[in-house]
Structure formats: C-alpha cells, structure tokens
Design a protein around this motif. Structure first.
Motif, PDB file in Angstrom:
ATOM      1  N   VAL A  97       0.847  -1.190   0.000  1.00 39.96           N
ATOM      2  CA  VAL A  97       0.000   0.000   0.000  1.00 39.96           C
ATOM      3  C   VAL A  97       0.884   1.241   0.000  1.00 39.96           C
ATOM      4  O   VAL A  97       1.729   1.415   0.883  1.00 39.96           O
ATOM      5  N   VAL A  98       0.681   2.080  -1.002  1.00 39.97           N
ATOM      6  CA  VAL A  98       1.409   3.343  -1.134  1.00 39.97           C
ATOM      7  C   VAL A  98       0.412   4.485  -0.969  1.00 39.97           C
ATOM      8  O   VAL A  98      -0.668   4.461  -1.572  1.00 39.97           O
ATOM      9  N   LEU A  99       0.765   5.479  -0.176  1.00 37.30           N
ATOM     10  CA  LEU A  99      -0.060   6.666  -0.040  1.00 37.30           C
ATOM     11  C   LEU A  99       0.364   7.692  -1.077  1.00 37.30           C
ATOM     12  O   LEU A  99       1.560   7.916  -1.288  1.00 37.30           O
ATOM     13  N   MET A 100      -0.620   8.298  -1.736  1.00 39.52           N
ATOM     14  CA  MET A 100      -0.324   9.363  -2.698  1.00 39.52           C
ATOM     15  C   MET A 100      -1.094  10.602  -2.296  1.00 39.52           C
ATOM     16  O   MET A 100      -2.312  10.559  -2.104  1.00 39.52           O
ATOM     17  N   GLY A 101      -0.371  11.698  -2.127  1.00 41.26           N
ATOM     18  CA  GLY A 101      -1.050  12.918  -1.724  1.00 41.26           C
ATOM     19  C   GLY A 101      -0.140  14.121  -1.842  1.00 41.26           C
ATOM     20  O   GLY A 101       0.767  14.153  -2.685  1.00 41.26           O
ATOM     21  N   TYR A 102      -0.374  15.089  -0.962  1.00 40.44           N
ATOM     22  CA  TYR A 102       0.317  16.371  -1.017  1.00 40.44           C
ATOM     23  C   TYR A 102       0.950  16.673   0.339  1.00 40.44           C
ATOM     24  O   TYR A 102       0.555  16.124   1.366  1.00 40.44           O
ATOM     25  N   LEU A 103       1.940  17.542   0.302  1.00 40.68           N
ATOM     26  CA  LEU A 103       2.792  17.750   1.463  1.00 40.68           C
ATOM     27  C   LEU A 103       2.070  18.384   2.643  1.00 40.68           C
ATOM     28  O   LEU A 103       2.334  18.033   3.799  1.00 40.68           O
ATOM     29  N   ASN A 104       1.189  19.326   2.393  1.00 43.17           N
ATOM     30  CA  ASN A 104       0.625  20.138   3.472  1.00 43.17           C
ATOM     31  C   ASN A 104       0.044  19.319   4.633  1.00 43.17           C
ATOM     32  O   ASN A 104       0.402  19.566   5.797  1.00 43.17           O
ATOM     33  N   PRO A 105      -0.842  18.359   4.399  1.00 40.52           N
ATOM     34  CA  PRO A 105      -1.387  17.608   5.543  1.00 40.52           C
ATOM     35  C   PRO A 105      -0.326  16.839   6.326  1.00 40.52           C
ATOM     36  O   PRO A 105      -0.441  16.688   7.551  1.00 40.52           O
TER      37      PRO A 105
END
Length: 267
Positions: A97-105
């Motif tokens: 499982v890989v998480l993909m998202g953005y830095l801010n959170p």
C-alpha cells in the motif's frame, strides 16, 4: 525485504507486469474504501495506491479532484485514510500500500508522527506530489527510519541529470508520468513513453511504473509492454461520479479484471 520489493520480485520471476490501482480514501464515503480495496486485489490489483484527500490537488484533473471533494465532504481526514490501511491489513498482510497525496497535511501532522503512525497501520511507501527530491531529505530520513519507501515522479520533460538525481533518492518504484498534463488526460503517446521509460531504466534497476492516461485494456497492454507496472486512477475513480456506490464498486472491479487480463496477455 519490503512488501514492494517482494511483490515486484515475484512478478518479475513470473514475467508479469504489476497493476497499480489508485483509489481516493473515503470516496464517496468512508465505509466504501476498505471493502473496495479487497475486491480490487481479488480481481487482480498488485499494488494499492491510496489517495489522501486534499483541498488543492494541483496534479489532478477534475475526476480525482472531485473525488477528493467528495471524500472531504464525507469527513475523511488524512488520519482516517491511515486507519483505512490499518483495517485493510486485518485481512491482507501482503499487498503493498502506497499513499499518494500532497505535502501540506503531512507537514501539519509532522513527519515523525505521520510516518510512525503510517508504519503502524501497514503503509509501505509514500508519494507526495509536491515534494521534490531537493526538499525531501528530511522526510526521506524519517521514512528510512521506519523502513518505508519514498516514491518520486519523473516526467516527459525530465532531463538526464534530473533522472539520475531522482533515481538516486527513490525506492520502491519510479512513477513515470506519461504525458504533460494532469491525471485523467486522454492523450497517450505510447512510442514517446516507451523511449522515456527505456531511458529511465538505463539509469536504475528500480521498477518503473507508468501512469496518467491509461484507461483501458489497449493502453494498459501497450504500456505494460515497456514498463514494470501500469498505474491506473481516473478510470476507477470516475465510476463513483457516474454511478451509485454499489454499482460503482461493480464497475470498478470489472475494470480491474479488464486491465488484468490485458496485462496477462503479455506473459
């Protein structure tokens, strides 16, 4: 050995290509996600890429941006997404499982706290779209502490120097963005992508996955012929905009089966 390394090693020994599926955590509501992931794995997904809902997803087209809006409207937070991985791990201890998202959170939570809890929940790697390698060393050190992979993007515009820089920091796999645009874009130049992937692979033994623009059996098979993995997101996510949740799950699982069958024709 990490789950990602183990999975890619298994597939390589079988001369098979990985199918990486992107799902937005909490879309259209939190109760759907974990059961959907299990059904997608049963249908042929090799690696799960779980999207972290974010209000300003700059790399994503309207399909995934709207999915993030639905997830946020349903109350799904970054920590909720991690808890979904924890729940998924109760039945599946093998699928990466890989998480993909953005830095801010992640910055809001804190690198150490976020990574420690992600590791506890069973996350294997993280791809933060807006965290370039030059600024990722602090986060990378924390990920390494917990034995987790940091995934980076390469693009059609990446120079040889840039490719070398990225592959020296990346682990797990390289995510090659097959076109100049956002997720869900329709135009895919297979020959150009093939040449670029060959270039990347000349610099590294890390598996290379290709995403953006892959939506059907033909495009999956074409990209599977030159990459180690195909990464599909919008073709799955759009089902939840077009159908009620129960039917959307059925359509998503059928799409997985279509793509898996196409990739298996390459064996």
């Amino acid at each position: 050995m990490s789950r990602l390394a183990t999975r890619f090693g298994q597939l390589k020994s079988q001369q098979r290509k990985a199918l990486v599926s992107y799902v937005m955590a909490g879309d259209p509501h939190p109760e759907v996600t974990v059961a959907l992931l299990h059904q997608m794995v049963d249908a042929g997904v090799d690696v799960v890429e779980l999207g972290l809902p974010f209000s300003d997803p700059m790399a994503d087209g309207p399909v995934i941006a709207l999915a993030a809006e639905r997830a946020l409207a349903g109350g799904t937070s970054t920590l909720d997404a991690l808890n979904m991985v924890r729940e998924f791990r109760k039945k599946d201890t093998e699928t990466p499982v890989v998480l993909m998202g953005y830095l801010n959170p992640v910055e809001v939570i804190g690198y150490e706290k976020f990574t420690a809890y992600a590791n506890e929940c069973g996350v294997d790697g993280v791809l933060l779209v807006d965290l370039p390698p030059e600024e990722a060393k602090e986060f990378d050190a924390v990920l390494k502490k917990y034995g987790m992979d940091q995934i980076f993007l390469l693009a059609p515009t990446s120079t040889d120097e840039r490719i070398k820089h990225v592959v020296n920091q990346a682990s797990g796999f390289i995510y090659y963005v097959s076109l100049k645009g956002v997720t869900g874009a329709a135009t895919l130049d297979v020959s150009e992508a093939a040449a670029r992937i060959q270039k990347i692979k000349s610099f590294t033994d890390i598996p290379v996955g290709v995403g953006f623009g892959i939506s059907d059996a033909a495009s999956a098979k074409a990209m599977g012929g030159v990459a180690d993995a195909v990464i599909v997101g919008s073709a799955f996510v759009k089902q939840f905009a077009a159908h009620a949740p129960e039917q959307a799950v059925v359509e998503t699982v059928n799409k997985v089966k279509e793509l898996r069958a196409a990739l298996d024709e390459l064996v």
